[in-house]
Design a protein around this motif. Structure first.
Motif, PDB file in Angstrom:
ATOM      1  N   ILE A 158       0.842  -1.201   0.000  1.00  0.00           N
ATOM      2  CA  ILE A 158       0.000   0.000   0.000  1.00  0.00           C
ATOM      3  C   ILE A 158       0.876   1.249   0.000  1.00  0.00           C
ATOM      4  CG2 ILE A 158      -1.659   1.365   1.342  1.00  0.00           C
ATOM      5  CD1 ILE A 158      -2.771  -1.356   2.385  1.00  0.00           C
ATOM      6  N   GLY A 159       1.835   1.306   0.895  1.00  0.00           N
ATOM      7  CA  GLY A 159       2.714   2.469   0.990  1.00  0.00           C
ATOM      8  C   GLY A 159       3.539   2.686  -0.260  1.00  0.00           C
ATOM      9  N   GLU A 160       4.119   1.609  -0.780  1.00  0.00           N
ATOM     10  CA  GLU A 160       4.909   1.734  -2.005  1.00  0.00           C
ATOM     11  C   GLU A 160       4.054   2.229  -3.162  1.00  0.00           C
ATOM     12  OE1 GLU A 160       8.197  -1.821  -1.210  1.00  0.00           O
ATOM     13  OE2 GLU A 160       6.795  -2.016  -2.881  1.00  0.00           O
ATOM     14  N   THR A 161       2.881   1.651  -3.308  1.00  0.00           N
ATOM     15  CA  THR A 161       2.010   2.003  -4.436  1.00  0.00           C
ATOM     16  C   THR A 161       1.600   3.465  -4.386  1.00  0.00           C
ATOM     17  OG1 THR A 161       1.206  -0.273  -4.548  1.00  0.00           O
ATOM     18  CG2 THR A 161      -0.120   1.413  -5.639  1.00  0.00           C
ATOM     19  N   MET A 162       1.211   3.953  -3.219  1.00  0.00           N
ATOM     20  CA  MET A 162       0.813   5.365  -3.134  1.00  0.00           C
ATOM     21  C   MET A 162       1.950   6.283  -3.557  1.00  0.00           C
ATOM     22  SD  MET A 162      -1.669   6.122   0.084  1.00  0.00           S
ATOM     23  CE  MET A 162      -0.800   5.188   1.336  1.00  0.00           C
ATOM     24  N   ASN A 163       3.150   5.972  -3.096  1.00  0.00           N
ATOM     25  CA  ASN A 163       4.289   6.827  -3.418  1.00  0.00           C
ATOM     26  C   ASN A 163       4.689   6.723  -4.881  1.00  0.00           C
ATOM     27  OD1 ASN A 163       5.437   8.221  -0.879  1.00  0.00           O
ATOM     28  ND2 ASN A 163       4.809   6.195  -0.201  1.00  0.00           N
ATOM     29  N   LEU A 164       4.627   5.535  -5.442  1.00  0.00           N
ATOM     30  CA  LEU A 164       5.011   5.370  -6.848  1.00  0.00           C
ATOM     31  C   LEU A 164       3.960   5.948  -7.788  1.00  0.00           C
ATOM     32  CD1 LEU A 164       6.673   1.874  -6.568  1.00  0.00           C
ATOM     33  CD2 LEU A 164       7.800   4.074  -6.954  1.00  0.00           C
ATOM     34  N   ILE A 165       2.695   5.821  -7.440  1.00  0.00           N
ATOM     35  CA  ILE A 165       1.658   6.465  -8.254  1.00  0.00           C
ATOM     36  C   ILE A 165       1.782   7.982  -8.144  1.00  0.00           C
ATOM     37  CG2 ILE A 165      -0.842   6.890  -8.398  1.00  0.00           C
ATOM     38  CD1 ILE A 165      -1.285   3.911  -8.290  1.00  0.00           C
ATOM     39  N   GLY A 166       2.240   8.456  -7.008  1.00  0.00           N
ATOM     40  CA  GLY A 166       2.489   9.884  -6.855  1.00  0.00           C
ATOM     41  C   GLY A 166       3.439  10.426  -7.917  1.00  0.00           C
ATOM     42  N   GLU A 167       4.342   9.573  -8.400  1.00  0.00           N
ATOM     43  CA  GLU A 167       5.265  10.002  -9.460  1.00  0.00           C
ATOM     44  C   GLU A 167       4.514  10.335 -10.747  1.00  0.00           C
ATOM     45  OE1 GLU A 167       9.600   8.149  -8.602  1.00  0.00           O
ATOM     46  OE2 GLU A 167       8.165   6.758  -9.523  1.00  0.00           O
ATOM     47  N   PHE A 168       3.433   9.621 -11.039  1.00  0.00           N
ATOM     48  CA  PHE A 168       2.639   9.931 -12.229  1.00  0.00           C
ATOM     49  C   PHE A 168       2.032  11.330 -12.140  1.00  0.00           C
ATOM     50  CE2 PHE A 168       1.911   5.132 -12.304  1.00  0.00           C
ATOM     51  CZ  PHE A 168       2.916   4.906 -13.226  1.00  0.00           C
ATOM     52  N   PHE A 169       1.814  11.788 -10.909  1.00  0.00           N
ATOM     53  CA  PHE A 169       1.276  13.124 -10.685  1.00  0.00           C
ATOM     54  C   PHE A 169       2.379  14.181 -10.574  1.00  0.00           C
ATOM     55  CE2 PHE A 169      -2.193  10.485  -8.799  1.00  0.00           C
ATOM     56  CZ  PHE A 169      -3.242  10.952  -9.571  1.00  0.00           C
ATOM     57  N   GLY A 170       3.628  13.749 -10.703  1.00  0.00           N
ATOM     58  CA  GLY A 170       4.744  14.692 -10.664  1.00  0.00           C
ATOM     59  C   GLY A 170       5.458  14.793  -9.328  1.00  0.00           C
ATOM     60  N   TYR A 171       5.156  13.913  -8.375  1.00  0.00           N
ATOM     61  CA  TYR A 171       5.812  13.938  -7.070  1.00  0.00           C
ATOM     62  C   TYR A 171       6.941  12.904  -7.055  1.00  0.00           C
ATOM     63  CZ  TYR A 171       1.962  16.817  -5.514  1.00  0.00           C
ATOM     64  OH  TYR A 171       1.058  17.832  -5.387  1.00  0.00           O
ATOM     65  N   GLU A 172       8.148  13.375  -6.821  1.00  0.00           N
ATOM     66  CA  GLU A 172       9.297  12.472  -6.781  1.00  0.00           C
ATOM     67  C   GLU A 172       9.300  11.689  -5.481  1.00  0.00           C
ATOM     68  OE1 GLU A 172      13.067  14.184  -7.758  1.00  0.00           O
ATOM     69  OE2 GLU A 172      12.206  15.434  -9.326  1.00  0.00           O
ATOM     70  N   THR A 173       9.851  10.480  -5.553  1.00  0.00           N
ATOM     71  CA  THR A 173       9.961   9.648  -4.354  1.00  0.00           C
ATOM     72  C   THR A 173      11.228   8.810  -4.428  1.00  0.00           C
ATOM     73  OG1 THR A 173       8.827   8.047  -2.937  1.00  0.00           O
ATOM     74  CG2 THR A 173       8.620   7.707  -5.303  1.00  0.00           C
ATOM     75  N   ASP A 174      11.736   8.457  -3.281  1.00  0.00           N
ATOM     76  CA  ASP A 174      12.866   7.536  -3.203  1.00  0.00           C
ATOM     77  C   ASP A 174      12.402   6.133  -2.817  1.00  0.00           C
ATOM     78  OD1 ASP A 174      12.153   8.085  -0.601  1.00  0.00           O
ATOM     79  OD2 ASP A 174      14.167   8.565   0.085  1.00  0.00           O
ATOM     80  N   VAL A 175      11.088   5.951  -2.722  1.00  0.00           N
ATOM     81  CA  VAL A 175      10.507   4.648  -2.387  1.00  0.00           C
ATOM     82  C   VAL A 175      10.657   3.719  -3.583  1.00  0.00           C
ATOM     83  CG1 VAL A 175       8.359   3.444  -1.814  1.00  0.00           C
ATOM     84  CG2 VAL A 175       8.875   5.653  -0.754  1.00  0.00           C
TER      85      VAL A 175
END
Length: 148
Positions: free
Chosen positions: A47-64
Motif C-alpha cells: 500500500i505504501g509503495e504504491t501510493m508513493n510510486l503512483i504519486g510520481e505519475f502526478f509529478g511527485y518524486e519519491t525515493d521509495v
C-alpha cells in the motif's frame, strides 16, 4: 467545493485504512489467510509503495522503491516502521496533490506505465479503491489469519 469533496474522500479512506493498519504488530505481521495469500506485512508495504510510486505519475518524486508491486510475497521481513512511514508519506502526498490541483487539471490525462493514458481523477480514484481493497485484506488476515 471540489477540493473539499476530494479531501473528505481522502480523509475517509485514510481513516478507514488506518483503523485496520494500526493493529499491525510484530506478532501478526506474518499472518496470512492461506498459504497462497500475501502476509499482512507484505500488503502493508505494498500500500505504501504504491501510493508513493503512483504519486510520481502526478509529478511527485519519491525515493521509495517498488519491491512489492507485481511480486509474490516471498516472506521478506519488512520493517514495520518503514512501511508505516511509506503509508503516511503516501497519504500526505495525496493531500498535497489535492491542494495543488485545480478543478480543470483533474480531467487532464497523464501517461502511466500501469494504466496507459488516464485522467488524474480516475487514477486518484483507482488508488483509493486499491487502498480500501488491501486494507480489507489486512483486516481479515489480522482477525482470522495465522502464520503459515
Amino acid at each position: 467545493m471540489q477540493k473539499e469533496i476530494l479531501l473528505q474522500m481522502l480523509e475517509q479512506n485514510r481513516m478507514d485504512c488506518s483503523h485496520f493498519c494500526k493493529n499491525i504488530n510484530a506478532e501478526n505481521i506474518d499472518f496470512r489467510l492461506t498459504e497462497q495469500t500475501a502476509s499482512v506485512g507484505f500488503i502493508y508495504r505494498h500500500i505504501g509503495e504504491t501510493m508513493n510510486l503512483i504519486g510520481e505519475f502526478f509529478g511527485y518524486e519519491t525515493d521509495v522503491e517498488g519491491t512489492t508491486i507485481g511480486q509474490k510475497d516471498t516472506e521478506i521481513q519488512y520493517n514495520l516502521e518503514i512501511s508505516h512511514a511509506y503509508f503516511e508519506k503516501g497519504y500526505n502526498t495525496l493531500k498535497e496533490l489535492i491542494a495543488n490541483t485545480t478543478d480543470k487539471e483533474w480531467l487532464e490525462e497523464i501517461d502511466t506505465a500501469w494504466f496507459g493514458k488516464i485522467s488524474k481523477i480516475k487514477l486518484f480514484s483507482i488508488l483509493l479503491f486499491h487502498n480500501s481493497h488491501h486494507c480489507g485484506q489486512i483486516s481479515s488476515a489480522v482477525l482470522k489469519g495465522r502464520k503459515q
